[in-house]
Design an enzyme around this catalytic site. Sequence first.
Site, PDB file in Angstrom:
ATOM      1  N   GLY A  73     -11.809  -0.856 -13.684  1.00 48.92           N
ATOM      2  CA  GLY A  73     -13.155  -0.611 -14.204  1.00 48.92           C
ATOM      3  C   GLY A  73     -13.204   0.597 -15.129  1.00 48.92           C
ATOM      4  O   GLY A  73     -13.903   0.591 -16.144  1.00 48.92           O
ATOM      5  N   THR A  74     -12.442   1.630 -14.793  1.00 51.05           N
ATOM      6  CA  THR A  74     -12.459   2.853 -15.610  1.00 51.05           C
ATOM      7  C   THR A  74     -11.987   2.549 -17.033  1.00 51.05           C
ATOM      8  O   THR A  74     -12.626   2.958 -18.010  1.00 51.05           O
ATOM      9  CB  THR A  74     -11.544   3.929 -14.968  1.00 51.05           C
ATOM     10  OG1 THR A  74     -12.055   4.199 -13.662  1.00 51.05           O
ATOM     11  CG2 THR A  74     -11.514   5.192 -15.791  1.00 51.05           C
ATOM     12  N   ASN A 155     -23.310   2.676  -8.013  1.00 54.71           N
ATOM     13  CA  ASN A 155     -22.343   2.721  -6.925  1.00 54.71           C
ATOM     14  C   ASN A 155     -22.732   3.687  -5.807  1.00 54.71           C
ATOM     15  O   ASN A 155     -22.253   3.560  -4.690  1.00 54.71           O
ATOM     16  CB  ASN A 155     -20.957   3.109  -7.458  1.00 54.71           C
ATOM     17  CG  ASN A 155     -21.001   4.307  -8.384  1.00 54.71           C
ATOM     18  OD1 ASN A 155     -21.768   4.332  -9.362  1.00 54.71           O
ATOM     19  ND2 ASN A 155     -20.204   5.306  -8.101  1.00 54.71           N
ATOM     20  N   ALA A 204     -11.236  -5.382  -9.708  1.00 56.37           N
ATOM     21  CA  ALA A 204     -10.866  -6.273  -8.597  1.00 56.37           C
ATOM     22  C   ALA A 204     -10.951  -5.623  -7.224  1.00 56.37           C
ATOM     23  O   ALA A 204     -11.213  -6.284  -6.230  1.00 56.37           O
ATOM     24  CB  ALA A 204      -9.438  -6.794  -8.813  1.00 56.37           C
ATOM     25  N   HIS A 205     -10.728  -4.284  -7.152  1.00 52.52           N
ATOM     26  CA  HIS A 205     -10.520  -3.711  -5.812  1.00 52.52           C
ATOM     27  C   HIS A 205     -11.797  -3.491  -5.014  1.00 52.52           C
ATOM     28  O   HIS A 205     -11.731  -3.079  -3.861  1.00 52.52           O
ATOM     29  CB  HIS A 205      -9.670  -2.436  -5.889  1.00 52.52           C
ATOM     30  CG  HIS A 205     -10.357  -1.222  -6.417  1.00 52.52           C
ATOM     31  ND1 HIS A 205     -10.903  -0.280  -5.596  1.00 52.52           N
ATOM     32  CD2 HIS A 205     -10.562  -0.782  -7.686  1.00 52.52           C
ATOM     33  CE1 HIS A 205     -11.419   0.702  -6.328  1.00 52.52           C
ATOM     34  NE2 HIS A 205     -11.223   0.411  -7.605  1.00 52.52           N
ATOM     35  N   THR A 241       2.277  -5.578 -21.667  1.00 54.25           N
ATOM     36  CA  THR A 241       2.576  -6.806 -20.938  1.00 54.25           C
ATOM     37  C   THR A 241       1.562  -7.002 -19.810  1.00 54.25           C
ATOM     38  O   THR A 241       1.346  -6.087 -19.015  1.00 54.25           O
ATOM     39  CB  THR A 241       4.006  -6.733 -20.353  1.00 54.25           C
ATOM     40  OG1 THR A 241       4.897  -6.506 -21.448  1.00 54.25           O
ATOM     41  CG2 THR A 241       4.394  -8.009 -19.624  1.00 54.25           C
ATOM     42  N   CYS A 333     -15.023   9.502  -6.300  1.00 50.80           N
ATOM     43  CA  CYS A 333     -14.452  10.487  -7.212  1.00 50.80           C
ATOM     44  C   CYS A 333     -15.035  11.866  -6.964  1.00 50.80           C
ATOM     45  O   CYS A 333     -14.379  12.851  -7.169  1.00 50.80           O
ATOM     46  CB  CYS A 333     -14.718  10.096  -8.660  1.00 50.80           C
ATOM     47  SG  CYS A 333     -14.730   8.347  -8.924  1.00 50.80           S
TER      48      CYS A 333
HETATM   49  N1  PLP Z   1     -17.719   1.835 -12.300  1.00 48.56           N
HETATM   50  C1  PLP Z   1     -18.279   1.857 -11.085  1.00 48.56           C
HETATM   51  C2  PLP Z   1     -19.739   1.613 -10.943  1.00 48.56           C
HETATM   52  C3  PLP Z   1     -17.500   2.087  -9.953  1.00 48.56           C
HETATM   53  O1  PLP Z   1     -18.072   2.111  -8.735  1.00 48.56           O
HETATM   54  C4  PLP Z   1     -16.106   2.312 -10.128  1.00 48.56           C
HETATM   55  C5  PLP Z   1     -15.248   2.603  -8.958  1.00 48.56           C
HETATM   56  O2  PLP Z   1     -15.467   3.549  -8.236  1.00 48.56           O
HETATM   57  C6  PLP Z   1     -15.580   2.266 -11.422  1.00 48.56           C
HETATM   58  C7  PLP Z   1     -16.413   2.030 -12.483  1.00 48.56           C
HETATM   59  C8  PLP Z   1     -14.116   2.481 -11.677  1.00 48.56           C
HETATM   60  O3  PLP Z   1     -13.383   1.330 -11.371  1.00 48.56           O
HETATM   61  P1  PLP Z   1     -11.808   1.421 -11.097  1.00 48.56           P
HETATM   62  O4  PLP Z   1     -11.637   2.126  -9.795  1.00 48.56           O
HETATM   63  O5  PLP Z   1     -11.350  -0.015 -11.076  1.00 48.56           O
HETATM   64  O6  PLP Z   1     -11.209   2.175 -12.246  1.00 48.56           O
END
Ligand code: PLP
Length: 387
Positions: A73-74, A155, A204-205, A241, A333
């Site tokens: 996601g990041t 989140n 995915a996680h 890749t 985080c």
């Molecule tokens: N965006 C939101 C709303 C999230 O809750 C998170 C994960 O904590 C992320 C982005 C980041 O995703 P990833 O951990 O896959 O980089």
Amino acid sequence: MTSNRIYLDYAATTPVDPDVVAAMLPFFSSTWGNSSSIHAAGRASKAALEQSRLTIAEGVGADPLEIIFTNGGTEADNHALKGLAFAVRKKTGRFHILVSAIEHHAVLKSAEVLREHGFSVGLIPVDAAGRIRVEELERLLTPETGVVAVMHANNEIGTIQPIAEIVRCVHDHQAFLHMDAVQTLGKIPLDLHALGVDTAALSAHKIYGPKGIGALYIRKGVEVDALIHGGAQERNRRGGTENVPLIVGFAAAVRKSNALREHTHVAAKALGKRLRAKLAERWKFVFFNGDGAELLPHIVSISFDGKAVSFDGESMLMNLDLRGIAASSGSACSSGSLKISHVIKAIGRDEATARATLRFSFGRGTTLEEIDALVAALESMIDVHEK
Ligand code: PLP
């Protein structure tokens, strides 16, 4: 959970589902070709890659060509915000960006970097329940605004935004909307075409898939600059890749979480209702963050009134952990640092109250007994701390 520890931090991450592990295993052993190779080994990996892309696209209301794989996601948030901002500025000269005050740091920090590259960045405030007011957004949009970022659901507190309305407003101003859908995938229906967003971040996680894999949705026709340069993978949009085993796992996780979605939604609602009722009955000085807005059912964020109690979320978390319960004080985080959450601050909590914030998030394995055990643990802790 299988051990006697209680895990209430599913919004931070989830265990990998055994079906997802089973789907991935052959791609670590028998089918290991490079999906860009033209020989049979490569073609087998390529077929799995494209089948997974199709599964994920179907799961989020998109076309496969609109999905590119990222490492999570990041990266998807970084790619969307920076890639859109640079592409739009090149094409139209627009240099203004708006991001909601409660975005994930992946978006907020990307916006800060863009500021260093000459963009001007504004924050969209939220109301006391964490909602964006479309009238407020309308007021902040200028003829120079090229990109707006508003997450689908938060989140930390679970507030769901009125995205379709926000998209209409942003598009009326010929700007582009990026939506972080990391917390909504597999939790509430997600139809990207119907919502009309221009880009979306997926991971995915959070849905019982592996860590380190995600996707960026780019609506057909929208131009987004590449961030990772190298090979021509992902149709020149992201070099490197492709990680086929993790991508196959991501697809399996999307399929299963969508199949279980309604069931887990109902179960999470019942768990949340029980927790809220018990907390409200026991303590008058508990605020439920996001109250009044539409919320993700599996997230319950509470703040203890700083005028009534004198503890912080971090020490509460450590005490809960000693009692065998895993929770969070906000986003994963920010836990570990004593900085107060930007989200809790944005909804207007004073500093002492914001410090006394805890987030509980439920998953497939969470039981009503675990909720009762949590309340009992809080009772034993709070009596000690209460002023
Ligand atoms: N965006 C939101 C709303 C999230 O809750 C998170 C994960 O904590 C992320 C982005 C980041 O995703 P990833 O951990 O896959 O980089």
